[in-house]
Design a protein around this motif. Sequence first.
Motif, PDB file in Angstrom:
ATOM      1  N   ILE A  90       3.435   1.967 -11.480  1.00  0.00           N
ATOM      2  CA  ILE A  90       2.680   1.621 -10.337  1.00  0.00           C
ATOM      3  C   ILE A  90       2.927   0.380  -9.646  1.00  0.00           C
ATOM      4  O   ILE A  90       3.419   0.379  -8.841  1.00  0.00           O
ATOM      5  CB  ILE A  90       2.105   2.929  -9.517  1.00  0.00           C
ATOM      6  N   VAL A  91       2.260  -0.097 -11.028  1.00  0.00           N
ATOM      7  CA  VAL A  91       1.605  -1.406 -11.492  1.00  0.00           C
ATOM      8  C   VAL A  91       3.468  -2.176 -10.946  1.00  0.00           C
ATOM      9  O   VAL A  91       3.475  -3.379  -9.759  1.00  0.00           O
ATOM     10  CB  VAL A  91       0.748  -1.778 -11.600  1.00  0.00           C
ATOM     11  N   ALA A  92       4.289  -1.865 -11.284  1.00  0.00           N
ATOM     12  CA  ALA A  92       5.418  -2.789 -11.572  1.00  0.00           C
ATOM     13  C   ALA A  92       6.556  -2.792 -10.088  1.00  0.00           C
ATOM     14  O   ALA A  92       6.364  -2.931  -9.554  1.00  0.00           O
ATOM     15  CB  ALA A  92       5.878  -2.380 -13.454  1.00  0.00           C
ATOM     16  N   ALA A  93       5.452  -1.857  -9.806  1.00  0.00           N
ATOM     17  CA  ALA A  93       7.054  -1.369  -8.425  1.00  0.00           C
ATOM     18  C   ALA A  93       6.118  -2.198  -7.419  1.00  0.00           C
ATOM     19  O   ALA A  93       7.068  -2.608  -6.518  1.00  0.00           O
ATOM     20  CB  ALA A  93       6.444   0.315  -7.894  1.00  0.00           C
ATOM     21  N   VAL A 143       0.663  -0.841   0.303  1.00  0.00           N
ATOM     22  CA  VAL A 143       0.184  -0.048   0.160  1.00  0.00           C
ATOM     23  C   VAL A 143       1.079   1.302   0.193  1.00  0.00           C
ATOM     24  O   VAL A 143       0.647   2.404  -0.652  1.00  0.00           O
ATOM     25  CB  VAL A 143      -1.252  -0.072   1.046  1.00  0.00           C
ATOM     26  N   GLN A 144       2.127   1.482   0.671  1.00  0.00           N
ATOM     27  CA  GLN A 144       2.974   2.199   1.006  1.00  0.00           C
ATOM     28  C   GLN A 144       3.435   2.959   0.059  1.00  0.00           C
ATOM     29  O   GLN A 144       3.681   3.788  -0.951  1.00  0.00           O
ATOM     30  CB  GLN A 144       3.635   2.547   1.796  1.00  0.00           C
ATOM     31  N   ARG A 145       3.120   1.680  -1.003  1.00  0.00           N
ATOM     32  CA  ARG A 145       4.997   1.572  -2.201  1.00  0.00           C
ATOM     33  C   ARG A 145       3.539   2.321  -3.447  1.00  0.00           C
ATOM     34  O   ARG A 145       4.177   3.235  -3.994  1.00  0.00           O
ATOM     35  CB  ARG A 145       5.013   0.685  -2.653  1.00  0.00           C
ATOM     36  N   ALA A 146       2.570   1.957  -3.299  1.00  0.00           N
ATOM     37  CA  ALA A 146       1.496   2.657  -4.165  1.00  0.00           C
ATOM     38  C   ALA A 146       0.977   4.254  -3.698  1.00  0.00           C
ATOM     39  O   ALA A 146       1.069   4.905  -4.724  1.00  0.00           O
ATOM     40  CB  ALA A 146      -0.249   1.324  -4.361  1.00  0.00           C
ATOM     41  N   ALA A 174       6.164  -7.015  -3.809  1.00  0.00           N
ATOM     42  CA  ALA A 174       5.197  -8.351  -3.770  1.00  0.00           C
ATOM     43  C   ALA A 174       6.359  -9.272  -4.455  1.00  0.00           C
ATOM     44  O   ALA A 174       6.027 -11.086  -2.945  1.00  0.00           O
ATOM     45  CB  ALA A 174       4.272  -8.178  -4.602  1.00  0.00           C
ATOM     46  N   VAL A 175       6.937  -9.763  -5.152  1.00  0.00           N
ATOM     47  CA  VAL A 175       8.168 -10.475  -5.632  1.00  0.00           C
ATOM     48  C   VAL A 175       9.024 -10.416  -4.648  1.00  0.00           C
ATOM     49  O   VAL A 175       9.608 -11.821  -3.825  1.00  0.00           O
ATOM     50  CB  VAL A 175       8.438 -10.780  -6.988  1.00  0.00           C
TER      51      VAL A 175
END
Length: 210
Positions: A76-79, A60-63, A84-85
């Motif tokens: 944003i999606v890629a990050a 959430v914080q990364r987004a 997550a990986v």
Amino acid sequence: MTHALIRTALPLLAATLVAGRAAAQQTDPRLERLDAATRPTVAALIDSARTALLPTEPLVQRALEGATKRAAGDVIVAAVRRLAVDLGHARDALGSTASPAELSAGAAALRAGAAQTTLTELRQARRGLLVVPLAVLADLVASGVPVDSAAAAVLALAGRARDADLIEFRRAVERDIALGAPPAAATAAAVTAADVFVNAGARQQRPGRP
């Protein structure tokens, strides 16, 4: 009477399970800051992480970080997906009992270039939490220390040094680098100094030994 209770309990149990799943799948309201096209994909990634028992707050914080920086939706999606990986790989290396904080620190260390085997070796070398050793490893690499040198240094100290010792070790490396020392040489010198300090502290705690 028993059959009547079962007929009453089963629908209640089913309703509870459905309600629990619905609550778990609710989109975090903070994701409203994302654009309408990006939000569902990020929410799906977070739901997948939750299902896999990975910490979701870092995602959430990364987004939100991407939204604050006005990054494009695909960035944003890629990050978020990459994090997550990394969290999954950190758990593979650190074990299923790793805390969320350890997994986040482990993901940062992996992102810095550390190998999963290094994280596993740290887990084997140190009984306590690994948040500080992993953070120090990532910070050293960010300071310009080659990842192999940083990993070897942290592994050499982690088994005996306290968190405070590791933080002081990192500061010593950063000071020497700021004064012009090559990062690898600064790390090696700081390891030697920290090793002497740690050993001296251990002897003070065991005054009966030579």
